[in-house]
Design a protein around this motif. Sequence first.
Motif, PDB file in Angstrom:
ATOM      1  N   ASN A 164      18.681  12.318  -1.280  1.00  0.00           N
ATOM      2  CA  ASN A 164      17.761  13.072  -2.139  1.00  0.00           C
ATOM      3  C   ASN A 164      16.970  14.048  -1.257  1.00  0.00           C
ATOM      4  O   ASN A 164      16.269  13.629  -0.334  1.00  0.00           O
ATOM      5  CB  ASN A 164      16.820  12.106  -2.848  1.00  0.00           C
ATOM      6  CG  ASN A 164      15.820  12.778  -3.751  1.00  0.00           C
ATOM      7  OD1 ASN A 164      15.431  13.928  -3.540  1.00  0.00           O
ATOM      8  ND2 ASN A 164      15.379  12.053  -4.757  1.00  0.00           N
ATOM      9  N   PRO A 165      17.062  15.349  -1.526  1.00  0.00           N
ATOM     10  CA  PRO A 165      16.380  16.327  -0.666  1.00  0.00           C
ATOM     11  C   PRO A 165      14.856  16.283  -0.755  1.00  0.00           C
ATOM     12  O   PRO A 165      14.171  16.842   0.104  1.00  0.00           O
ATOM     13  CB  PRO A 165      16.912  17.671  -1.169  1.00  0.00           C
ATOM     14  CG  PRO A 165      17.379  17.415  -2.556  1.00  0.00           C
ATOM     15  CD  PRO A 165      17.833  15.980  -2.598  1.00  0.00           C
ATOM     16  N   ASN A 166      14.313  15.606  -1.753  1.00  0.00           N
ATOM     17  CA  ASN A 166      12.862  15.525  -1.912  1.00  0.00           C
ATOM     18  C   ASN A 166      12.214  14.397  -1.105  1.00  0.00           C
ATOM     19  O   ASN A 166      10.993  14.331  -1.007  1.00  0.00           O
ATOM     20  CB  ASN A 166      12.498  15.369  -3.386  1.00  0.00           C
ATOM     21  CG  ASN A 166      12.943  16.565  -4.194  1.00  0.00           C
ATOM     22  OD1 ASN A 166      12.747  17.704  -3.790  1.00  0.00           O
ATOM     23  ND2 ASN A 166      13.584  16.301  -5.321  1.00  0.00           N
ATOM     24  N   LEU A 167      13.026  13.512  -0.544  1.00  0.00           N
ATOM     25  CA  LEU A 167      12.480  12.397   0.221  1.00  0.00           C
ATOM     26  C   LEU A 167      11.830  12.894   1.503  1.00  0.00           C
ATOM     27  O   LEU A 167      12.270  13.878   2.098  1.00  0.00           O
ATOM     28  CB  LEU A 167      13.571  11.387   0.566  1.00  0.00           C
ATOM     29  CG  LEU A 167      14.203  10.652  -0.607  1.00  0.00           C
ATOM     30  CD1 LEU A 167      15.306   9.730  -0.108  1.00  0.00           C
ATOM     31  CD2 LEU A 167      13.159   9.880  -1.389  1.00  0.00           C
TER      32      LEU A 167
ATOM     33  N   THR B  24      13.657   1.168   1.908  1.00  0.00           N
ATOM     34  CA  THR B  24      12.886   1.768   0.832  1.00  0.00           C
ATOM     35  C   THR B  24      12.564   3.198   1.221  1.00  0.00           C
ATOM     36  O   THR B  24      12.392   3.501   2.403  1.00  0.00           O
ATOM     37  CB  THR B  24      11.593   0.975   0.550  1.00  0.00           C
ATOM     38  OG1 THR B  24      10.867   0.816   1.760  1.00  0.00           O
ATOM     39  CG2 THR B  24      11.900  -0.381  -0.049  1.00  0.00           C
ATOM     40  N   VAL B  25      12.513   4.063   0.236  1.00  0.00           N
ATOM     41  CA  VAL B  25      12.315   5.487   0.493  1.00  0.00           C
ATOM     42  C   VAL B  25      11.157   6.008  -0.346  1.00  0.00           C
ATOM     43  O   VAL B  25      10.789   5.443  -1.367  1.00  0.00           O
ATOM     44  CB  VAL B  25      13.590   6.302   0.181  1.00  0.00           C
ATOM     45  CG1 VAL B  25      14.702   5.945   1.151  1.00  0.00           C
ATOM     46  CG2 VAL B  25      14.056   6.088  -1.250  1.00  0.00           C
TER      47      VAL B  25
ATOM     48  N   GLY C 123       0.798  -1.221   0.000  1.00  0.00           N
ATOM     49  CA  GLY C 123       0.000   0.000   0.000  1.00  0.00           C
ATOM     50  C   GLY C 123       0.828   1.268   0.000  1.00  0.00           C
ATOM     51  O   GLY C 123       0.353   2.337   0.368  1.00  0.00           O
ATOM     52  N   ALA C 124       2.076   1.174  -0.423  1.00  0.00           N
ATOM     53  CA  ALA C 124       2.958   2.343  -0.473  1.00  0.00           C
ATOM     54  C   ALA C 124       2.797   3.015  -1.829  1.00  0.00           C
ATOM     55  O   ALA C 124       3.420   2.627  -2.800  1.00  0.00           O
ATOM     56  CB  ALA C 124       4.415   1.934  -0.246  1.00  0.00           C
ATOM     57  N   GLU C 125       1.980   4.030  -1.888  1.00  0.00           N
ATOM     58  CA  GLU C 125       1.686   4.702  -3.153  1.00  0.00           C
ATOM     59  C   GLU C 125       2.764   5.702  -3.545  1.00  0.00           C
ATOM     60  O   GLU C 125       2.747   6.231  -4.654  1.00  0.00           O
ATOM     61  CB  GLU C 125       0.337   5.412  -3.045  1.00  0.00           C
ATOM     62  CG  GLU C 125      -0.806   4.453  -2.804  1.00  0.00           C
ATOM     63  CD  GLU C 125      -2.106   5.169  -2.540  1.00  0.00           C
ATOM     64  OE1 GLU C 125      -2.165   6.400  -2.676  1.00  0.00           O
ATOM     65  OE2 GLU C 125      -3.072   4.476  -2.197  1.00  0.00           O
ATOM     66  N   TYR C 126       3.676   5.980  -2.662  1.00  0.00           N
ATOM     67  CA  TYR C 126       4.653   7.041  -2.905  1.00  0.00           C
ATOM     68  C   TYR C 126       6.083   6.524  -2.844  1.00  0.00           C
ATOM     69  O   TYR C 126       6.991   7.244  -2.521  1.00  0.00           O
ATOM     70  CB  TYR C 126       4.455   8.169  -1.881  1.00  0.00           C
ATOM     71  CG  TYR C 126       4.186   7.622  -0.496  1.00  0.00           C
ATOM     72  CD1 TYR C 126       5.207   7.074   0.272  1.00  0.00           C
ATOM     73  CD2 TYR C 126       2.898   7.595  -0.003  1.00  0.00           C
ATOM     74  CE1 TYR C 126       4.946   6.537   1.503  1.00  0.00           C
ATOM     75  CE2 TYR C 126       2.640   7.063   1.242  1.00  0.00           C
ATOM     76  CZ  TYR C 126       3.671   6.542   1.993  1.00  0.00           C
ATOM     77  OH  TYR C 126       3.401   6.001   3.224  1.00  0.00           O
ATOM     78  N   GLY C 127       6.298   5.266  -3.131  1.00  0.00           N
ATOM     79  CA  GLY C 127       7.645   4.715  -3.091  1.00  0.00           C
ATOM     80  C   GLY C 127       8.523   5.312  -4.169  1.00  0.00           C
ATOM     81  O   GLY C 127       8.068   5.603  -5.270  1.00  0.00           O
ATOM     82  N   ALA C 128       9.776   5.527  -3.831  1.00  0.00           N
ATOM     83  CA  ALA C 128      10.711   6.128  -4.775  1.00  0.00           C
ATOM     84  C   ALA C 128      11.864   5.207  -5.129  1.00  0.00           C
ATOM     85  O   ALA C 128      12.394   5.275  -6.229  1.00  0.00           O
ATOM     86  CB  ALA C 128      11.257   7.438  -4.203  1.00  0.00           C
ATOM     87  N   GLY C 129      12.285   4.355  -4.213  1.00  0.00           N
ATOM     88  CA  GLY C 129      13.424   3.502  -4.511  1.00  0.00           C
ATOM     89  C   GLY C 129      13.808   2.625  -3.336  1.00  0.00           C
ATOM     90  O   GLY C 129      13.170   2.648  -2.282  1.00  0.00           O
ATOM     91  N   GLU C 130      14.873   1.862  -3.551  1.00  0.00           N
ATOM     92  CA  GLU C 130      15.328   0.882  -2.567  1.00  0.00           C
ATOM     93  C   GLU C 130      16.847   0.834  -2.586  1.00  0.00           C
ATOM     94  O   GLU C 130      17.460   0.947  -3.636  1.00  0.00           O
ATOM     95  CB  GLU C 130      14.744  -0.484  -2.950  1.00  0.00           C
ATOM     96  CG  GLU C 130      15.193  -1.638  -2.100  1.00  0.00           C
ATOM     97  CD  GLU C 130      14.564  -2.938  -2.573  1.00  0.00           C
ATOM     98  OE1 GLU C 130      13.709  -3.465  -1.856  1.00  0.00           O
ATOM     99  OE2 GLU C 130      14.931  -3.424  -3.674  1.00  0.00           O
ATOM    100  N   VAL C 131      17.434   0.664  -1.412  1.00  0.00           N
ATOM    101  CA  VAL C 131      18.867   0.389  -1.310  1.00  0.00           C
ATOM    102  C   VAL C 131      19.034  -0.887  -0.489  1.00  0.00           C
ATOM    103  O   VAL C 131      18.272  -1.154   0.432  1.00  0.00           O
ATOM    104  CB  VAL C 131      19.680   1.562  -0.705  1.00  0.00           C
ATOM    105  CG1 VAL C 131      19.644   2.769  -1.609  1.00  0.00           C
ATOM    106  CG2 VAL C 131      19.207   1.915   0.672  1.00  0.00           C
TER     107      VAL C 131
ATOM    108  N   LYS D 182      23.325   9.013  -3.421  1.00  0.00           N
ATOM    109  CA  LYS D 182      22.432   9.903  -4.155  1.00  0.00           C
ATOM    110  C   LYS D 182      20.972   9.640  -3.791  1.00  0.00           C
ATOM    111  O   LYS D 182      20.189  10.576  -3.603  1.00  0.00           O
ATOM    112  CB  LYS D 182      22.652   9.728  -5.660  1.00  0.00           C
ATOM    113  CG  LYS D 182      21.801  10.644  -6.512  1.00  0.00           C
ATOM    114  CD  LYS D 182      22.096  10.453  -7.995  1.00  0.00           C
ATOM    115  CE  LYS D 182      21.202  11.354  -8.833  1.00  0.00           C
ATOM    116  NZ  LYS D 182      21.460  11.179 -10.268  1.00  0.00           N
ATOM    117  N   MET D 183      20.602   8.368  -3.676  1.00  0.00           N
ATOM    118  CA  MET D 183      19.221   8.059  -3.341  1.00  0.00           C
ATOM    119  C   MET D 183      18.890   8.469  -1.905  1.00  0.00           C
ATOM    120  O   MET D 183      17.879   9.121  -1.650  1.00  0.00           O
ATOM    121  CB  MET D 183      18.914   6.580  -3.525  1.00  0.00           C
ATOM    122  CG  MET D 183      17.460   6.266  -3.151  1.00  0.00           C
ATOM    123  SD  MET D 183      16.936   4.629  -3.599  1.00  0.00           S
ATOM    124  CE  MET D 183      16.982   4.736  -5.371  1.00  0.00           C
ATOM    125  N   LEU D 184      19.737   8.098  -0.953  1.00  0.00           N
ATOM    126  CA  LEU D 184      19.443   8.376   0.454  1.00  0.00           C
ATOM    127  C   LEU D 184      19.544   9.859   0.810  1.00  0.00           C
ATOM    128  O   LEU D 184      18.904  10.311   1.757  1.00  0.00           O
ATOM    129  CB  LEU D 184      20.367   7.558   1.357  1.00  0.00           C
ATOM    130  CG  LEU D 184      20.152   6.047   1.307  1.00  0.00           C
ATOM    131  CD1 LEU D 184      21.227   5.335   2.111  1.00  0.00           C
ATOM    132  CD2 LEU D 184      18.768   5.677   1.786  1.00  0.00           C
TER     133      LEU D 184
END
Length: 150
Positions: free
Chosen positions: A129-132, A147-148, A94-102, A125-127
């Motif tokens: 990210n200022p938009n997270l 996951t972020v 139910g995570a509608e806003y997932g962006a990525g995974e490390v 770069k992923m972790l």
Amino acid sequence: MLSLLIILFGMRELFAQSIPVPPTPTERAVFLGNSVAIVDRVNIERLKRGLNALDVDDTLTCAAAINAAFLAIIENVCSHDAQGNLADRFNLCGAEYGAGEVIACGYQDIESAVEGWMKSPSHYKMLMNPNLRRMGGTVIQTKFVVTVGY
């Protein structure tokens, strides 16, 4: 969190031949506490760089846990696609806003896993990210998955 445990224990049934015993209540408590500990450690790195702290998100923790549980069951694999794809894990939880995974495999503790991510340009770069805004994560055995989301 209850749905997360149901998913994980459902996976344990699916791969029961690979799992010698069910987790103890102490192991369950450690698993659930890992998400907060991982997010706290990543937030230290973000705050050092003037970025916002991320909130712990149960649905993102669920998505991370599905992959971590599968990776813990199979040996010598550290993959984003070992158990389906990331979009499917986000949808399932139910995570509608997932962006990525490390992912980090083989590290002995959260501190060393996060240090490894900070040294890897793509993970950094992923972790950082200022938009997270949100993060979920877990570790099972030596398989760290985060996951972020926005």
